[in-house]
Every structure is written in C-alpha cells, then in structure tokens.
Design a protein around this motif. Structure first.
Motif: not given
Ligand code: ATP
Ligand code: ZN
Length: 612
Positions: A311-312, A345, A348, A350, A352-353, A379-381, A415, A457-459
């Motif tokens: 996806k992303t 973040d 990171s 990512h 999103l970060a 999951r994240g940080v 999100t 598929l996506t996280g």
C-alpha cells in the motif's frame, strides 16, 4: 537507411561473398561454362561456414541446428549426383542464415538507437575557465556545464542555474521536468531550456543510464521458459526426423525428395522465434521507462493471474502529512503530544516519522534527543526521554503493551498513530497519505487484462486499509502486517499454484519482491536497491506503467506463439506435405523456406513500432 546499412555491413561481408560465389557457380555450371570440380569447390567454400556452425553447436551447446540438416542435405546431393539442386539449395539457405543473423543484429542495434546514448565529452568548469574534457577524465565533485539543447553527460546535482530537462531516455516521460539548484539530474537526459551547472556524482558506467543499458543487454540472456521448451521439443524431434527421412530414402531412393524433406524438417526458425521478440519487447518497454530484466519476466508477467500490491508508497503517494492531533490525557497539551511524538520518532526513517517531524518543525516545536531508541518493525518505535517512557505506533502496538485504547477513535481516511507516555495513552496523531492518481483505472485495467486476483498488503491498520482498497476497487486486503507476514502471504498464494507478481516501492518490501515470481518496483529512478531487488523496474512513479508493462508482456508472448505456430509450424507442416506429394522439389522448398524466416523477423520487429 539504417536497415540497409546493417544488412550490408562488413560484419556480414563473408556471408555475402559465399552467397554470390555459390550462386554464380551454379549458374555457370548450368550453362556448362565451368566443370564439376569447380562447382564442387564453390560448394565447399559455401558449406564451410555452415559446417563450422553445425560442429560448434554440437560440441559447445549440445544442440542440433538447421546448419547440420542443410550440411547433410548438401552432402547427400553430391553423393546422389544431384549437384545443381544441392548448390541452389545451399545458396538459398545461406541467404536465409544471413537474414537471420543480420536481423538479430538489427534488433540489437535498434535497442541502442531507442534508448540513445550519452556524450563522450563534457564542458568542465574549473578555476573560472571552461574546457572540453573526456568523460573519463572527470572526477566526482567536478562542475560540468550544460546548455539548452545539449545532453547531460553525467549523473549529478544542479548547483547553479535552472532549466527544463527532458528525461524521456530514462523515464519514458517526455514532459520536461523543471530543475534548479539541488535537483538531481541524470546522464542521457536533455536540457530543453536554460542552462545548468552540475556537480558530478557519477559518470561513465556508474550512471543510471548505463545501468539501464547493461540491464537491457543482459536481459537477452535470460531465456523465456517457452524458449527452453522449444529447445527441448527440438531435441526430441530431431532423432525422429532423421529416422523418418532415412526411412523415406530407404523406400524411395529419391535423393531430391530427401533433400527437400531435410529443408522442411530443420528447426531453423525455432531459434529465431523467441529471442527476436524478447529483444524487441524489452527495447519497447525500456523506451517507456519500463525496465524488464529478462525475457523470462515478460512471459511470467503475461501469464500472471494474481498481483499483490504494497500500500504505502505504491498505491499511495508515500509522503504522508499530519492532519490532526487529538489529546487524550489532559495532563498534556497538543504541543506536548506533538513534541514527545517528534522526540520518539526523530531517529526513525519511516515516512510516518518524517510526517511527524515535518509537522513539529512547521509548528516551531523544539524537540530533544531521546536517550534510548528502538524500532519495533511494523508496529512503531519506543524511546526514553527525560526518564519518560515513550511508545509511538499503531493500535496493535498499544494493545501489545497493555495500553488501553478507547474504540471510537478510528478515522477512515487517516492512519491513527498513538502516543503513550509512561504506559498511558497521551494522544493520537492522525496522518494521511493520498492515493496515487490513476490507481483505480490501473486496477480496472489489470482486471480487464485477465488478472483475477488483486491483493493489497499493508502494515497499516484495518480501517485505513479498507478505506484505501474500497476507493480503488480492491476487495482483498490484509492489514496490520509485519514485513515477514508479507513474505508469508506471497508464499501462501504461491502454494495454491498461482503465479504472483508483487508491486512495491522496492525499498521496504524488497524481500517480498524477491519471493514473488516477478517483483515490480516503482519509481526507481536513482534508487539502486530497488533496481537490484526487482525483476521489472518502473522508472517513474506512475501506476499506469503497470498496465503498460502487462500489455507489452502479453503482446510479446502472443507474438512468440504466433512465430512458433504460424511462422514455423504451419509453413513446415504444409511444406513437408507438399514435398511428400512431390509438388515441391528441393529448390522450391529452399525458396519457400525463406518465407518463415522473413515472417518471424517482421512479426517480431514490429513490436518496436505498433500501438500496444
Ligand atoms: N516510526 C514510526 N512512527 C510511528 N508509527 C509507526 C512507525 N513505524 C511503524 N509505525 C506504525 O506501524 C504501522 C506499520 O508500519 P509499516 O512500516 O509496517 O507499514 P506502513 O508503512 O504503514 O504501510 P505498508 O505496509 O503499506 O508499507 C504503521 O502504519 C504505523 O501505524
Ligand atoms: Zn511499504
């Protein structure tokens, strides 16, 4: 005409000399001007190259080719005293061989013409002076000057000036891109307006352009399965053919019949049927900014029934931005929630970060350095800051850490990223990423072309995943996945016997791209990792290129089948029948035999031009 130039180039000089020699000798012998030994000498001269190729094929590739058939046919003609027939057949077959090798060469050259080239020299700006130097003499960091109408000779970064650059040679996109200080530029692209001072980062064989050329050239050696199949069929067929022809001779003692039969039973065009198509299709795709790393992948993509999308960054643009911050724990302000999220973040990489950090900077929020930092994949940080424990990530991450999350906070388009401070939910940051233009049309196009299964598929979380897939017309989506889950799902789909193409950005999802039957990476211009991991590389971030890649593959596969069935099968079956009925003699057989060669050539090379 380029075409004529290839066909009469020096490379083929000897082939032409052989054809002419055998031809003239046949004519003079027929007119009784020369004696038999001279004709035989001319035939030996003509036969020499065929015998050489025949022996090399057997010894090196353990393969029996047309050359052996024809050599045997010519020898039989001499033993059976059908000298003239043998000589004429030999001449015509030499012509056919020549057409085949010259057309292969022509196709290879056309790849280079299509993609273009990079200049050998550059204008170097040094100590206030400008001088023309060879590319080989440039060093990383050198400043190169390029003006309107010129081709950029190196990969680099613009440090001064501005201009619009046509990147079509690399991306297939001919709408010029505006370049200014800081922009990346690539060797082989053309400045249409303006002038640029470029600081060189890569030159010569290291450039993206060079990588593309090498990949395309190597692609030819990656045989398509159908090619292996035809080789195999040919190897089974050949003994049968020899026994058959031997039997015909045994019963009829007709030398001419045997010669004619050998011409039509030889597997000549099988060797030409696939490679030419592969070269043409790969060149065609390259011109559209689609890099196919082998004939194998053309066939695989044509046959694929399931396509899996990440996806992303693939279906969405992949540069998310923060829309809203909601404070859950009133001990904190909105600024504090954003500040803590930014601290967590800041280490990171990512996307999103990046969105969170950009937003914090935009709000002029100062954020410190965490004393400890960990990435929890998918999951994240987690981070430690001034003895506060920070957890930032998705809902699953919160639940796994026994942090209570109330239900009503989900929001479709966004999100939701949760921030917990010392194990208590402090706030939620809503981040959205837009769907790429053309996503819906691309999915519809794939379905129309026979892809029955499309999976996303996506996280990312369930709600956002559903929202995105609903909008673009995907019914099968899987959310909350870890990177290893993505590989597992690809494997599961494969274990049902399906061939899977996986489309991703090639950076985070490289393992899944490798696991799939074909990995397709998007927007890879300049990204080495993506170019390595994928089998098909789309130079631009344009989803419609996936439809294009599929269309070109399907067309190429169809052309291969046409070549084998119509060009080879039909002509030979009819030929053998007519020979057995004694309607065709050896000379007619040899002439008619030129037809499939030419048909296969024209049918393959047209892939470079036609609308697909
Ligand atoms: N650095 C981070 N900061 C905040 N949240 C994160 C971070 N990394 C991961 N997450 C959370 O974990 C989820 C899954 O992340 P992951 O990188 O696996 O996939 P994704 O980028 O959301 O999407 P896709 O799988 O489609 O590429 C994210 O949606 C986000 O909620
Ligand atoms: Zn991803």
């Amino acid at each position: 005409m380029k075409f004529v130039k290839t066909f009469f180039s020096r490379q083929f000089l000897w082939e032409i000399v052989r054809i002419v020699t055998v031809g003239i000798a046949s004519l003079l012998y027929h007119l009784e001007v020369i004696s038999l030994p001279i004709l035989l000498a001319a035939m030996a001269f003509g036969l020499y190259s065929l015998v050489k190729i025949a022996i090399l094929d057997i010894v090196k590739d353990r393969k029996i080719g047309t050359e052996l058939f024809i050599s045997i046919a010519v020898v039989i003609s001499v033993i059976g005293q059908e000298y003239l027939a043998g000589a004429v057949v030999l001449m015509i077959i030499l012509i056919a061989e020549y057409i085949a090798s010259a057309s292969g060469e022509r196709a290879r050259q056309s790849i280079k013409e299509l993609i273009g080239s990079v200049p050998n020299t550059a204008i170097l700006k040094k100590d206030g002076k400008e001088q023309t130097v060879n590319i080989k003499d440039l060093k990383v960091g050198d400043i190169v000057l390029v003006r309107a109408g010129e081709k950029i000779p190196v990969d680099g970064i613009v440090i001064e000036g501005s201009g619009s650059v046509n990147q079509a040679p690399i991306t297939g996109e001919s709408v010029p891109q505006e370049k200014e200080a800081g922009s990346d530029v690539f060797a082989g692209t053309i400045i249409e307006l303006g002038a640029l001072d470029i600081q060189m980062t890569k030159a010569g064989t290291d450039t993206v352009f060079s990588r593309i050329i090498t990949l395309v050239e190597e692609a030819e050696s990656q045989q398509a399965p159908i090619e292996k199949l035809t080789d195999k069929v040919a190897s089974y067929l050949i003994p049968v053919v020899f026994i058959f022809v031997g039997a015909v001779y045994f019963f009829t003692r007709d030398v001419k019949l045997v010669i004619a039969l050998l011409i039509f039973t030889s597997p000549a065009e099988l060797g030409l049927a696939t490679p030419l198509v592969t070269i043409a299709a790969i060149a065609r795709a390259a011109r559209e900014g689609i890099l196919v790393k082998g004939g194998r992948f053309l066939e695989e993509l044509a046959k694929v029934t399931t396509i899996v999308f990440d996806k992303t960054g693939t279906l969405t643009i992949g540069s998310p931005s923060v829309n809203l911050i909601s404070v859950i724990n009133d001990d904190y302000t909105e600024e504090e929630v954003l500040q803590m999220a930014a601290v967590a973040d800041r280490r990171s990489s990512h996307p999103l970060a990046k969105a969170i950090l950009d937003f914090a900077k935009e709000k002029n929020i100062v954020f410190g350095e965490p004393s400890q930092f960990d990435v929890i994949k998918g999951r994240g940080v987690s981070a430690l800051f001034e003895s506060k424990k920070l957890l930032l990530g998705n809902k699953v991450f919160m639940l796994e850490n026994d942090i209570a999350v109330s239900e009503k906070i989900s929001n479709e388009t966004n999100t939701a990223i949760f921030l917990a401070i010392d194990n208590i939910l402090a706030g939620i940051i809503y981040i959205s990423d837009s769907i790429r233009p053309g996503a819906k049309e691309m999915i519809a196009g794939l379905r129309k072309s026979g892809v029955t299964n499309i999976v996303m598929l996506t996280g990312d979380n369930e709600v956002t995943a559903k929202h995105v897939s609903d909008q673009i017309g995907i019914t099968d989506y899987r959310a909350n996945l870890l990177p290893e889950d993505k590989i597992r799902i690809v494997r599961e789909l494969q274990s049902n016997g399906e061939r899977i193409a996986m489309v991703g950005d090639g950076i985070n999802d490289a393992p899944a791209l490798v696991q799939a039957n074909i990995g397709i990476a998007m927007g890879a211009i300049g990204t080495e990792a993506a170019m390595e991991a994928a089998d098909i590389v789309l130079m631009q971030d344009k989803l419609e290129k996936i439809d294009r890649a599929r269309a070109i593959s399907k067309r190429a596969y169809r052309t291969i089948k046409e070549n084998i069935i119509a060009g080879v099968g039909v002509v030979h079956v009819i030929g053998i029948t007519l020979v057995l009925l004694k309607i065709l003699g050896p000379v007619e057989a040899a002439i008619i035999h030129l037809l499939p060669d030419t048909l296969v050539f024209i049918n393959s090379i047209k892939l470079l031009k036609i609308k697909i």
